[in-house]
Design a protein around this motif. Structure first.
Motif, PDB file in Angstrom:
ATOM      1  N   MET A 294      56.091  57.384   4.605  1.00  0.00           N
ATOM      2  CA  MET A 294      56.534  57.831   5.929  1.00  0.00           C
ATOM      3  C   MET A 294      55.864  59.162   6.281  1.00  0.00           C
ATOM      4  O   MET A 294      55.892  60.094   5.482  1.00  0.00           O
ATOM      5  CB  MET A 294      58.049  58.044   5.883  1.00  0.00           C
ATOM      6  CG  MET A 294      58.635  58.094   7.250  1.00  0.00           C
ATOM      7  SD  MET A 294      60.377  58.465   7.096  1.00  0.00           S
ATOM      8  CE  MET A 294      61.048  57.243   8.179  1.00  0.00           C
ATOM      9  N   ASN A 295      55.247  59.205   7.466  1.00  0.00           N
ATOM     10  CA  ASN A 295      54.579  60.463   7.768  1.00  0.00           C
ATOM     11  C   ASN A 295      55.536  61.476   8.390  1.00  0.00           C
ATOM     12  O   ASN A 295      56.662  61.151   8.759  1.00  0.00           O
ATOM     13  CB  ASN A 295      53.346  60.237   8.645  1.00  0.00           C
ATOM     14  CG  ASN A 295      53.724  59.718  10.017  1.00  0.00           C
ATOM     15  OD1 ASN A 295      54.768  60.089  10.544  1.00  0.00           O
ATOM     16  ND2 ASN A 295      52.884  58.862  10.562  1.00  0.00           N
ATOM     17  N   ARG A 296      55.040  62.661   8.506  1.00  0.00           N
ATOM     18  CA  ARG A 296      55.887  63.773   8.920  1.00  0.00           C
ATOM     19  C   ARG A 296      56.402  63.607  10.354  1.00  0.00           C
ATOM     20  O   ARG A 296      57.585  63.805  10.624  1.00  0.00           O
ATOM     21  CB  ARG A 296      55.076  65.059   8.774  1.00  0.00           C
ATOM     22  CG  ARG A 296      55.904  66.286   8.986  1.00  0.00           C
ATOM     23  CD  ARG A 296      55.122  67.523   8.685  1.00  0.00           C
ATOM     24  NE  ARG A 296      55.049  67.773   7.245  1.00  0.00           N
ATOM     25  CZ  ARG A 296      54.397  68.817   6.736  1.00  0.00           C
ATOM     26  NH1 ARG A 296      53.757  69.642   7.518  1.00  0.00           N
ATOM     27  NH2 ARG A 296      54.369  69.007   5.431  1.00  0.00           N
ATOM     28  N   THR A 297      55.531  63.200  11.280  1.00  0.00           N
ATOM     29  CA  THR A 297      55.947  63.067  12.678  1.00  0.00           C
ATOM     30  C   THR A 297      57.077  62.055  12.830  1.00  0.00           C
ATOM     31  O   THR A 297      58.055  62.289  13.529  1.00  0.00           O
ATOM     32  CB  THR A 297      54.765  62.592  13.547  1.00  0.00           C
ATOM     33  OG1 THR A 297      53.592  63.196  13.038  1.00  0.00           O
ATOM     34  CG2 THR A 297      54.968  62.961  14.999  1.00  0.00           C
ATOM     35  N   ARG A 298      56.899  60.915  12.102  1.00  0.00           N
ATOM     36  CA  ARG A 298      57.941  59.901  12.210  1.00  0.00           C
ATOM     37  C   ARG A 298      59.272  60.411  11.678  1.00  0.00           C
ATOM     38  O   ARG A 298      60.330  60.153  12.245  1.00  0.00           O
ATOM     39  CB  ARG A 298      57.514  58.637  11.442  1.00  0.00           C
ATOM     40  CG  ARG A 298      56.773  57.658  12.356  1.00  0.00           C
ATOM     41  CD  ARG A 298      56.558  56.343  11.664  1.00  0.00           C
ATOM     42  NE  ARG A 298      57.824  55.633  11.428  1.00  0.00           N
ATOM     43  CZ  ARG A 298      57.912  54.557  10.647  1.00  0.00           C
ATOM     44  NH1 ARG A 298      56.848  54.113  10.025  1.00  0.00           N
ATOM     45  NH2 ARG A 298      59.058  53.945  10.490  1.00  0.00           N
ATOM     46  N   ALA A 299      59.208  61.171  10.586  1.00  0.00           N
ATOM     47  CA  ALA A 299      60.436  61.723  10.003  1.00  0.00           C
ATOM     48  C   ALA A 299      61.122  62.656  10.987  1.00  0.00           C
ATOM     49  O   ALA A 299      62.338  62.601  11.192  1.00  0.00           O
ATOM     50  CB  ALA A 299      60.106  62.471   8.720  1.00  0.00           C
ATOM     51  N   VAL A 300      60.314  63.489  11.632  1.00  0.00           N
ATOM     52  CA  VAL A 300      60.877  64.442  12.598  1.00  0.00           C
ATOM     53  C   VAL A 300      61.517  63.690  13.757  1.00  0.00           C
ATOM     54  O   VAL A 300      62.650  63.967  14.163  1.00  0.00           O
ATOM     55  CB  VAL A 300      59.773  65.399  13.112  1.00  0.00           C
ATOM     56  CG1 VAL A 300      60.280  66.206  14.294  1.00  0.00           C
ATOM     57  CG2 VAL A 300      59.323  66.316  11.989  1.00  0.00           C
ATOM     58  N   LEU A 301      60.806  62.690  14.286  1.00  0.00           N
ATOM     59  CA  LEU A 301      61.323  61.918  15.421  1.00  0.00           C
ATOM     60  C   LEU A 301      62.628  61.218  15.054  1.00  0.00           C
ATOM     61  O   LEU A 301      63.584  61.215  15.821  1.00  0.00           O
ATOM     62  CB  LEU A 301      60.290  60.872  15.862  1.00  0.00           C
ATOM     63  CG  LEU A 301      59.168  61.410  16.746  1.00  0.00           C
ATOM     64  CD1 LEU A 301      58.159  60.307  17.051  1.00  0.00           C
ATOM     65  CD2 LEU A 301      59.739  61.995  18.042  1.00  0.00           C
ATOM     66  N   ARG A 302      62.630  60.627  13.861  1.00  0.00           N
ATOM     67  CA  ARG A 302      63.822  59.901  13.436  1.00  0.00           C
ATOM     68  C   ARG A 302      65.022  60.832  13.350  1.00  0.00           C
ATOM     69  O   ARG A 302      66.104  60.530  13.839  1.00  0.00           O
ATOM     70  CB  ARG A 302      63.558  59.261  12.072  1.00  0.00           C
ATOM     71  CG  ARG A 302      64.056  57.821  12.008  1.00  0.00           C
ATOM     72  CD  ARG A 302      64.017  57.315  10.610  1.00  0.00           C
ATOM     73  NE  ARG A 302      65.293  57.601   9.987  1.00  0.00           N
ATOM     74  CZ  ARG A 302      65.442  57.885   8.704  1.00  0.00           C
ATOM     75  NH1 ARG A 302      64.415  57.952   7.928  1.00  0.00           N
ATOM     76  NH2 ARG A 302      66.628  58.112   8.221  1.00  0.00           N
ATOM     77  N   LYS A 303      64.795  62.012  12.786  1.00  0.00           N
ATOM     78  CA  LYS A 303      65.913  62.961  12.619  1.00  0.00           C
ATOM     79  C   LYS A 303      66.420  63.453  13.969  1.00  0.00           C
ATOM     80  O   LYS A 303      67.626  63.591  14.188  1.00  0.00           O
ATOM     81  CB  LYS A 303      65.477  64.127  11.754  1.00  0.00           C
ATOM     82  CG  LYS A 303      65.469  63.696  10.305  1.00  0.00           C
ATOM     83  CD  LYS A 303      65.186  64.799   9.345  1.00  0.00           C
ATOM     84  CE  LYS A 303      65.455  64.294   7.946  1.00  0.00           C
ATOM     85  NZ  LYS A 303      64.359  64.510   7.027  1.00  0.00           N
ATOM     86  N   THR A 304      65.471  63.694  14.884  1.00  0.00           N
ATOM     87  CA  THR A 304      65.872  64.167  16.203  1.00  0.00           C
ATOM     88  C   THR A 304      66.682  63.090  16.919  1.00  0.00           C
ATOM     89  O   THR A 304      67.714  63.381  17.534  1.00  0.00           O
ATOM     90  CB  THR A 304      64.617  64.519  17.038  1.00  0.00           C
ATOM     91  OG1 THR A 304      63.731  65.248  16.206  1.00  0.00           O
ATOM     92  CG2 THR A 304      64.978  65.326  18.254  1.00  0.00           C
ATOM     93  N   ALA A 305      66.219  61.850  16.814  1.00  0.00           N
ATOM     94  CA  ALA A 305      66.928  60.757  17.473  1.00  0.00           C
ATOM     95  C   ALA A 305      68.343  60.628  16.924  1.00  0.00           C
ATOM     96  O   ALA A 305      69.317  60.472  17.676  1.00  0.00           O
ATOM     97  CB  ALA A 305      66.170  59.450  17.278  1.00  0.00           C
ATOM     98  N   TRP A 306      68.474  60.733  15.593  1.00  0.00           N
ATOM     99  CA  TRP A 306      69.792  60.635  14.977  1.00  0.00           C
ATOM    100  C   TRP A 306      70.710  61.732  15.495  1.00  0.00           C
ATOM    101  O   TRP A 306      71.878  61.496  15.806  1.00  0.00           O
ATOM    102  CB  TRP A 306      69.689  60.726  13.453  1.00  0.00           C
ATOM    103  CG  TRP A 306      69.642  59.363  12.836  1.00  0.00           C
ATOM    104  CD1 TRP A 306      68.600  58.823  12.152  1.00  0.00           C
ATOM    105  CD2 TRP A 306      70.662  58.362  12.880  1.00  0.00           C
ATOM    106  NE1 TRP A 306      68.901  57.547  11.771  1.00  0.00           N
ATOM    107  CE2 TRP A 306      70.170  57.220  12.199  1.00  0.00           C
ATOM    108  CE3 TRP A 306      71.943  58.312  13.434  1.00  0.00           C
ATOM    109  CZ2 TRP A 306      70.912  56.066  12.043  1.00  0.00           C
ATOM    110  CZ3 TRP A 306      72.686  57.147  13.287  1.00  0.00           C
ATOM    111  CH2 TRP A 306      72.168  56.037  12.599  1.00  0.00           C
TER     112      TRP A 306
END
Lengths: 544, 342
Positions: B1-13
């Motif tokens: 999992m790349n960093r951008t996706r991790a950030v986006l996922r956390k923000t969405a949550w």
């Protein structure tokens, strides 16, 4: 070079600041009052809290002034004339009155204000109670206000005393319900200088006031959320006067040589009451649950409980002695309206037991708790109180002990105040409650609580219904002769006292304190204690 | 999992959590028993019409949600009310427009009330946090550095006591001590100071802040000292520290270049979480010292049953906690690359 110049500037600045600081001018006399609240709003139509009324009292004038002995004197008007049938009141407003912003205050302002209160249903406290008898209000070119009532009433003073006169030129153009009124242009002995909600109110003296120009220059009301801090603040001299304190602090403050304690009935007297649900199921209002214990409808039970209640012990333990035993909802602080001729039921558990025995409530199963005469139910009552009450938990323990001694058991439980309101009235889903009322200067409001009419509106907590009493209530509302009205009010109190509608454990006293080394002239010898009232604040002066 | 996706996922949550809190917050206050129009005001003068006026004014006369009655299975389908006229829709609409309703008690917009209070709280906990972080981290490093000496035991002992002191009790104690020293015990400023030069006003506020900030600092400093110490001790026992030592680096170099950055991770977490919770945790300090902040606003609103204020404050706290956590998460993804790996 640079250094030298800096040094010179510094010296010059110091010299300047020294000059401005000590120019020989007298220090302004600032009274600092510590209190545990803050006004809810400065809009007189929307305010509920006493703190707001304290500020209104100081900044505004009204037609009458409420004195500390419970009497009224004319304030804005120099004379009042009433027509023979008692419905038309003509008030001659003083000439030359001025608002704090310099504009003239005339009868037009007064009439405009009364019409505002009368015609604004969003002002529920004023509109619903103080203006229903107002028919028309007009001003005349002679600086008179003509108030026509729908019917003659005896207590016009107490109807007008909380109707503060507002400046038409300011209020005309604002939204009457949302206006926060922080500038507060009034005509009273103090002017609003600065207000930060929940922090402080700073008022400056209106030395040009027509009747009561203050001797001090400023009054500051500072909010303390923590009563220990309040006590500490007067002890260390951070405030000059405190309007409230925990009773536990009274003893130690008394020992301080610079602090004087004043104890007595409060300006707005309060009453703590033990409420019996005695609602007749036939009177159960719409939507009511009416689950009260049937035994409480029997006067014998209530009388026995009254005889088994040691009020002095309650006062000593709960209030540390700072209170008086109560009789009815009309507290002793209401002066002439309080029926002082009643003799309280003596504390006598033997007599209480005898009453219950005679009425047929026997302990048939030997568990220490009496049963109904038909054996259907034990005398076990739910006892509820609002969970934010400080005194009620201790009181419930003591009551359980006292009434336990005569075979009555309690199921004590604190209830969230909202839930208790819903449980109370008009639902009548309880047996006994500990609660309280605050009082108006006129007895009418609290006497209403006992009427049948108040059952469906939620004002009646007991469900007490007595046609004779209801009739007397109507009579006192229209009796114009003062002495005759007082007679009726006393008679009503006797009636509900004899019927043991409530047990009133005590009337709470007000405990206030002031520093003797700062200001002198506080009023301490009146029937009611209110040092932050205009009566005291315009009289005090700095200690020389 | 790349960093951008991790950030986006956390923000969405975090966003979904906030929406959930918004909905929960609405119903939480409406399932409470009692009638808000009558709560807190027991007055025989209030007649039925007056209560109705209050109800209409605060929108309490409207249905909570559309078809609320028809949640009863027998009545399903019987929804005559305009869905745009329900309390929930009005609440949601107001919220989107940044409105939190009107305080029952003060008759003012909740946004205004919370707005003024929030800055006072930020001032208090801002200074308190900075002081406690600096002092706590310093003592923690000191304690770890002097491990197994009497200095460490003293530091740990003091920190444990400080951390476990009941906030309310410590505040009262300091209040009594401070008042005898002539320090102000209540409020944010001396009434009437507003006409003085700005510098003098700030001095006055600083004086008023002394006792509450001291209370705050003592409590949190203890926590930070303990965390910093144990985390640093962990790091110092790692093999790479041993190799650094073998290279001949001295203690200061080891701490500065190798140990501290890694040891900071747990502290960052705790600080982020604390930042969210201290808004609520500061209630006791604010009410002891009558500090006009968010905490005392909540305290007053509870006493006066001022639901719109409470509702607004809870929402604010929930959002702060969620955002602080998000911030901690995001900081982590940069501080520690392992975090982005599932």
């Amino acid at each position: 070079m640079k250094k030298k110049m800096l040094f010179t500037i510094l010296i010059a600045a110091l010299a300047l600041s020294a000059c401005s600081g000590g120019g020989g001018q007298a220090q302004p006399a600032i009274v600092r009052v510590g209190w545990a609240g803050s006004p809810d709003t400065l809009n007189p139509g929307m305010a509920i809290l006493t703190e707001a009324y304290t500020i209104f009292e100081l900044v505004y004038d009204s037609m009458y002034e409420l004195n500390l002995d419970g009497s009224f004197t004319l304030s804005l008007a120099e004379s009042a004339n009433v027509s023979d049938d008692g419905t038309v009141w003509t008030f001659k407003i003083r000439d030359g009155l001025k608002w704090h912003d310099g504009q003239p205050l005339t009868a037009e302002d007064v009439a405009w204000t009364y019409n505002l209160y009368k015609d604004t249903p969003e002002y529920p406290y004023l509109n619903g109670y103080y203006t229903p008898y107002f028919d028309t209000i007009e001003s005349t070119p002679d600086n008179e206000v003509v108030l026509t009532l729908t019917e003659a009433i005896p207590n016009i003073e107490s109807q007008l005393v909380f109707l503060y006169i507002l400046p038409k030129h300011v209020w005309e153009s604002v939204n009457k319900t949302e206006y926060e009124n922080v500038e507060m242009i009034g005509s009273g002995p103090f002017k609003m200088a600065e207000y930060v909600q929940n922090e402080f109110v700073r008022l400056t003296a209106n030395k040009d006031h027509f009747s009561t120009p203050p001797k001090v220059d400023e009054v500051i009301f500072q909010t303390f959320e923590n009563q220990d801090a309040l006590v500490q603040a007067i002890r260390t001299g951070q405030v000059d006067m405190v309007t409230e304190m925990p009773n536990t602090a009274a003893e130690s403050l008394k020992a301080d040589e610079n602090i004087e304690l004043v104890v007595g009935a409060p300006l707005a007297p309060g009453v703590t009451d033990i409420i019996f649900n005695q609602l007749d199921p036939e009177n159960c209002p719409e939507g009511g649950i009416c689950s009260g214990h049937p035994a409480l409808r029997d006067r014998n039970i209530r009388l026995a409980m009254a005889h088994a209640t040691d009020k002095q012990q309650l006062i000593d333990v709960i209030l540390l002695g700072l209170g008086n035993p109560g009789l009815t909802l009309i507290p002793d602080g209401l002066g002439v309206w309080y029926n002082s001729s009643l003799t309280d039921y003596e504390f006598d558990p033997v007599k209480a037991n005898q009453i219950l025995d005679d009425a047929g409530y026997a302990d048939t199963d030997g568990d220490g708790i009496r049963e109904m005469p038909d054996g259907s139910e034990p005398l076990t009552f739910r006892l509820n109180w609002p969970s934010d009450s400080i005194n009620a938990p201790r009181m419930s323990e003591l009551l359980a002990e006292m009434w336990g001694a005569i075979g009555i058991s309690l199921e004590p439980q604190a209830v969230d105040p909202d839930a208790l309101t819903a449980q109370c009235c008009p639902a009548f889903d309880f047996d006994i409650m500990i609660w309280g009322w605050a009082s108006d200067p006129d007895p009418s409001a609290l006497l209403y609580v006992y009427t049948t009419e108040a059952i469906p509106t939620g004002s009646s907590e007991t469900g007490y219904s007595n046609p004779e009493y209801d009739e007397l209530y109507t009579n006192q509302q229209v009796e114009l002769d003062f002495e005759a009205r007082r007679e009726i009010v006393w008679q009503m109190q006797k009636m509900v006292f004899d019927d043991v509608v409530y047990i009133i454990p005590f009337y709470d006293a007000n405990v206030q304190a002031y520093r003797t080394d700062r200001f002198t002239g506080w009023i301490t010898d009146q029937a009611k204690v209110e040092l932050s009232d205009i009566t005291s604040l315009v009289l005090i002066e700095p200690v020389k | 999992m790349n960093r951008t996706r991790a950030v986006l996922r956390k923000t969405a949550w975090s966003f979904f959590t906030i929406v959930f809190v918004v909905v929960l917050n609405f119903f939480l206050f409406r399932v409470l028993p009692g009638d808000p129009a009558r709560a807190g005001i027991r007055d025989p003068r209030l007649n039925k019409d007056a209560i109705e006026v209050i109800r209409v004014r605060f929108g309490l006369d409207k249905p909570i949600i559309n078809c609320f009655d028809s949640l009863n299975p027998v009545k399903v389908g019987n929804c005559a009310v305009n869905p745009l006229e329900t309390q929930f829709f009005i609440y949601a609409k107001n919220l989107v427009q940044g409105e939190l309703g009107i305080s029952y008690h003060a008759n003012r917009p909740v946004v205004d009330i919370l707005g003024e209070r929030l800055w006072n709280t930020i001032l208090l906990i801002g200074v308190g946090q900075i002081l406690s972080i600096i002092l706590g981290a310093a003592f923690g490093v000191f304690a770890a550095w002097k491990a197994r000496t009497s200095l460490e035991y003293t530091a740990v002992g003091i920190s444990l006591v400080a951390w476990s002191l009941p906030t309310f009790w410590l505040a009262i104690l300091l209040l009594f001590w401070g008042s005898t020293m002539g320090l102000p015990v209540a409020g944010k400023a001396t009434p009437g100071m507003s006409s003085f030069p700005l510098l003098q006003q700030w001095g006055d506020i600083a004086k008023h802040m002394l006792l509450p900030t001291l209370t705050y600092t003592i409590i949190y400093m203890g926590e930070y000292t303990l965390i910093m110490r144990s985390s640093l001790l962990d790091v110092l026992s790692e093999d790479y520290i041993l190799s650094a030592r073998a290279k001949g680096l001295n203690t200061v170099q080891i701490l500065r270049d190798h140990a501290l950055k890694n040891a900071m991770l747990p502290l960052v977490t705790v600080i982020a979480i604390n930042l969210g919770f201290t808004v609520a945790g500061v209630i006791q300090i604010e009410s002891v010292f009558s500090w006009p902040g968010l905490g005392s606003a909540i305290y007053e609103a509870v006493i006066r049953r001022d639901f719109p204020v409470l509702q607004g404050a809870f929402l604010l706290i929930a959002i702060t906690v969620i955002l602080a956590n998000l911030l901690a998460d995001l900081t982590y993804t940069y501080l520690d690359p392992r975090v982005t790996v599932e």
